[in-house]
Design an enzyme around this catalytic site. Structure first.
Site, PDB file in Angstrom:
ATOM      1  N   GLU A  90      12.217   6.198  -0.983  1.00  0.00           N
ATOM      2  CA  GLU A  90      12.511   6.497   0.418  1.00  0.00           C
ATOM      3  C   GLU A  90      12.200   4.953   0.839  1.00  0.00           C
ATOM      4  O   GLU A  90      11.281   4.029   0.697  1.00  0.00           O
ATOM      5  CB  GLU A  90      11.323   7.140   1.073  1.00  0.00           C
ATOM      6  CG  GLU A  90      10.511   8.421   0.272  1.00  0.00           C
ATOM      7  CD  GLU A  90       9.549   9.780   0.329  1.00  0.00           C
ATOM      8  OE1 GLU A  90       9.074  10.422  -0.042  1.00  0.00           O
ATOM      9  OE2 GLU A  90       8.022   8.808   0.871  1.00  0.00           O
ATOM     10  N   CYS A 103       9.189  -0.215   5.816  1.00  0.00           N
ATOM     11  CA  CYS A 103       8.961  -0.678   4.419  1.00  0.00           C
ATOM     12  C   CYS A 103       9.437   0.347   3.497  1.00  0.00           C
ATOM     13  O   CYS A 103      10.428   0.816   3.515  1.00  0.00           O
ATOM     14  CB  CYS A 103       7.399   0.675   4.697  1.00  0.00           C
ATOM     15  SG  CYS A 103       6.700   1.312   3.740  1.00  0.00           S
ATOM     16  N   CYS A 110       5.123   6.006  -8.955  1.00  0.00           N
ATOM     17  CA  CYS A 110       4.208   4.574  -9.430  1.00  0.00           C
ATOM     18  C   CYS A 110       3.659   5.063 -10.296  1.00  0.00           C
ATOM     19  O   CYS A 110       2.929   6.575 -10.927  1.00  0.00           O
ATOM     20  CB  CYS A 110       3.262   4.629  -8.022  1.00  0.00           C
ATOM     21  SG  CYS A 110       2.400   3.694  -7.866  1.00  0.00           S
ATOM     22  N   CYS A 114      -3.942   6.227  -7.666  1.00  0.00           N
ATOM     23  CA  CYS A 114      -4.803   6.282  -6.509  1.00  0.00           C
ATOM     24  C   CYS A 114      -5.090   7.486  -6.554  1.00  0.00           C
ATOM     25  O   CYS A 114      -3.953   8.952  -6.373  1.00  0.00           O
ATOM     26  CB  CYS A 114      -4.502   5.207  -5.263  1.00  0.00           C
ATOM     27  SG  CYS A 114      -4.331   3.664  -5.969  1.00  0.00           S
ATOM     28  N   CYS A 117      -3.275   9.422  -2.841  1.00  0.00           N
ATOM     29  CA  CYS A 117      -2.043   9.153  -2.319  1.00  0.00           C
ATOM     30  C   CYS A 117      -0.876  10.199  -2.910  1.00  0.00           C
ATOM     31  O   CYS A 117      -0.735   9.923  -4.316  1.00  0.00           O
ATOM     32  CB  CYS A 117      -1.399   6.984  -2.933  1.00  0.00           C
ATOM     33  SG  CYS A 117      -0.138   6.542  -2.905  1.00  0.00           S
ATOM     34  N   CYS A 337       3.281   8.314   2.500  1.00  0.00           N
ATOM     35  CA  CYS A 337       3.643   7.200   1.091  1.00  0.00           C
ATOM     36  C   CYS A 337       3.567   8.776   0.148  1.00  0.00           C
ATOM     37  O   CYS A 337       2.900   9.353  -0.087  1.00  0.00           O
ATOM     38  CB  CYS A 337       2.736   6.193  -0.185  1.00  0.00           C
ATOM     39  SG  CYS A 337       2.508   5.826   1.070  1.00  0.00           S
TER      40      CYS A 337
HETATM   41  N1  SAH Z   1       0.931  -0.241  -4.473  1.00  0.00           N
HETATM   42  C1  SAH Z   1       1.017  -0.651  -3.363  1.00  0.00           C
HETATM   43  C2  SAH Z   1       1.937  -0.369  -2.436  1.00  0.00           C
HETATM   44  C3  SAH Z   1       2.305   0.684  -2.110  1.00  0.00           C
HETATM   45  S1  SAH Z   1       0.786   1.873  -1.155  1.00  0.00           S
HETATM   46  C4  SAH Z   1      -0.773  -0.838  -2.990  1.00  0.00           C
HETATM   47  O1  SAH Z   1      -1.098  -0.070  -3.385  1.00  0.00           O
HETATM   48  O2  SAH Z   1      -0.969  -1.592  -1.699  1.00  0.00           O
HETATM   49  C5  SAH Z   1       0.838   0.670   0.538  1.00  0.00           C
HETATM   50  C6  SAH Z   1      -0.477   1.844   1.115  1.00  0.00           C
HETATM   51  O3  SAH Z   1      -0.974   2.620   1.606  1.00  0.00           O
HETATM   52  C7  SAH Z   1      -1.791   1.475   0.232  1.00  0.00           C
HETATM   53  O4  SAH Z   1      -2.805   0.982   1.142  1.00  0.00           O
HETATM   54  C8  SAH Z   1      -2.327   2.762   0.026  1.00  0.00           C
HETATM   55  O5  SAH Z   1      -3.534   2.910  -0.243  1.00  0.00           O
HETATM   56  C9  SAH Z   1      -1.746   3.556   1.159  1.00  0.00           C
HETATM   57  N2  SAH Z   1      -1.672   4.856   1.103  1.00  0.00           N
HETATM   58  C10 SAH Z   1      -1.258   6.241   0.302  1.00  0.00           C
HETATM   59  N3  SAH Z   1      -1.633   7.076   0.613  1.00  0.00           N
HETATM   60  C11 SAH Z   1      -2.359   7.218   1.896  1.00  0.00           C
HETATM   61  C12 SAH Z   1      -3.040   9.008   2.686  1.00  0.00           C
HETATM   62  N4  SAH Z   1      -2.490   9.475   1.977  1.00  0.00           N
HETATM   63  N5  SAH Z   1      -3.680   8.216   3.221  1.00  0.00           N
HETATM   64  C13 SAH Z   1      -3.430   6.466   4.009  1.00  0.00           C
HETATM   65  N6  SAH Z   1      -3.073   5.677   3.460  1.00  0.00           N
HETATM   66  C14 SAH Z   1      -2.006   5.466   2.367  1.00  0.00           C
END
Ligand code: SAH
Length: 348
Positions: A90, A103, A110, A114, A117, A337
């Site tokens: 995406e 973006c 990935c 987390c 995410c 994401c």
């Molecule tokens: N791996 C990298 C980039 C991808 S995530 C990183 O961790 O920074 C990009 C951003 O989106 C990160 O800050 C992540 O924590 C956030 N993100 C992921 N899932 C989310 C959600 N459900 N709500 C809000 N932000 C989210």
């Protein structure tokens, strides 16, 4: 055969020299690709025909193809791109008052897992090549220019699916291409790379001599909470992460990082957490970007109430920590994401 879009000017210059050409050749090719936007060597009329044939034998013009587009009422456009091996990623275009920001995804899936995410629902399949990251930017850039010739992509954030520092070299080549004055000429200060906290990547990035912005997905003020949200914290806990960020500041000539902090109800949104956060990051002089949690899946997490977000924000300001609450985009089009891709895979 490799895509010509995967080469930074520096790499292409070396290649041209190895092919017995003057170093000027790479600038000519870059100008055809990124200023004139041609998509074949035959159109590069100031390059001798014989050498064009050699180029054709060595490089192609592969870019991902756009498969699915969702447009939000706020102007956010999210696209699903298909790669040559059938994988999908995406990319998202957001319209700000100051310009258009893309973006970009850096990996298929990935591995960081987390807890909050959606990207991590699909384990990493592979890294994206520079051409596959660049293709996302070029698609939106060309779309904007076709709609209105006075508009183009002005900002890039490597914040889509994937961990950029788990694909370091390709991400760096991609940044060099979009930043080059002969490439897309996007200013370094308009480019942001976001990492979940891969310490060796942060340290290396600080020494690259780029003026690119670095964002750190922090999301918790203590190891206890961060361990639960982000498995990377077991490998690189806060006592390693924070000194690495301070070192990054020194190496990069005083660049300040932005900490991303998702506010999840009763998990990391208390005033106690705000107090610990302020204390933790004060030595880095970093900024905080507070992100209301976007409930993307069944994991028990809830978005913090607006009142908590405000209290948290005000507490940081009182402690002289610069902080903003992130504007939400595309909430009507699965813009968090990994959501679009995850849905598409399920056949929805
Ligand atoms: N791996 C990298 C980039 C991808 S995530 C990183 O961790 O920074 C990009 C951003 O989106 C990160 O800050 C992540 O924590 C956030 N993100 C992921 N899932 C989310 C959600 N459900 N709500 C809000 N932000 C989210």
């Amino acid at each position: 055969m490799t895509s010509i879009y995967s080469y930074s000017l520096e790499d292409l210059t070396k290649l041209m020299q190895a092919m017995g050409q003057s170093s000027y050749r790479s600038k000519q090719i870059f100008s055809w690709l990124y200023q004139k936007r041609v998509a074949s060597f035959d159109e590069m009329s100031d390059i001798a025909k014989g050498f064009r044939e050699r180029l054709k034998e060595n490089f192609n013009f592969y870019r991902p193809t756009m498969r699915l587009k969702q447009e939000s009422s706020d102007g956010t456009i999210k696209c699903l791109f298909r790669l040559e091996d059938g994988q999908e990623v995406e990319g998202v275009l957001m319209h700000y008052v100051y310009g258009y920001s893309v973006c970009v995804s850096s990996q298929v899936g990935c591995n960081m897992s987390c807890a909050f995410c959606a990207s991590g629902l699909l384990k990493k399949k592979r890294n994206l090549t520079p051409a596959e990251m660049l293709g996302q930017v070029l698609y939106f850039d060309e779309m904007l220019r076709a709609r209105d010739p006075s508009t183009h992509v002005t900002h890039v954030v490597v914040m889509g699916t994937g961990e950029p520092f788990d694909n370091y070299d390709n991400v760096l080549s991609f940044i060099r291409i979009i930043n080059s004055q002969f490439g897309l000429d996007i200013g370094a200060r308009h480019i942001t790379v976001s990492t979940c906290g891969v310490v060796p990547g942060i340290l290396k990035f600080g020494k690259e001599g780029l003026q690119v912005n670095l964002a750190i997905s922090l999301h918790a003020p203590t190891n206890e909470i961060r361990d639960q949200l982000m498995p990377i914290n077991h490998a690189y806990p806060l006592e390693q992460l924070i000194p690495a960020i301070i070192q990054y500041g020194k190496d990069s000539g005083g660049r300040r990082v932005t900490f991303e902090y998702i506010l999840i109800k009763d998990v990391n949104d208390t005033i106690d957490c705000a107090r610990q956060l302020a204390k933790l990051i004060a030595p880095t002089f970093g900024y905080v970007n507070l992100i209301p949690y976007n409930p993307v899946m069944e994991n028990g997490f809830e978005r913090s109430p607006d009142q908590n977000i405000e209290l948290f924000h005000n507490f940081l300001l009182q402690k002289h920590i610069k902080s903003t609450v992130r504007k939400e985009f595309g909430s009507d089009i699965d813009a968090a994401c990994g959501q679009l891709r995850a849905k598409h895979k399920d056949g929805n």
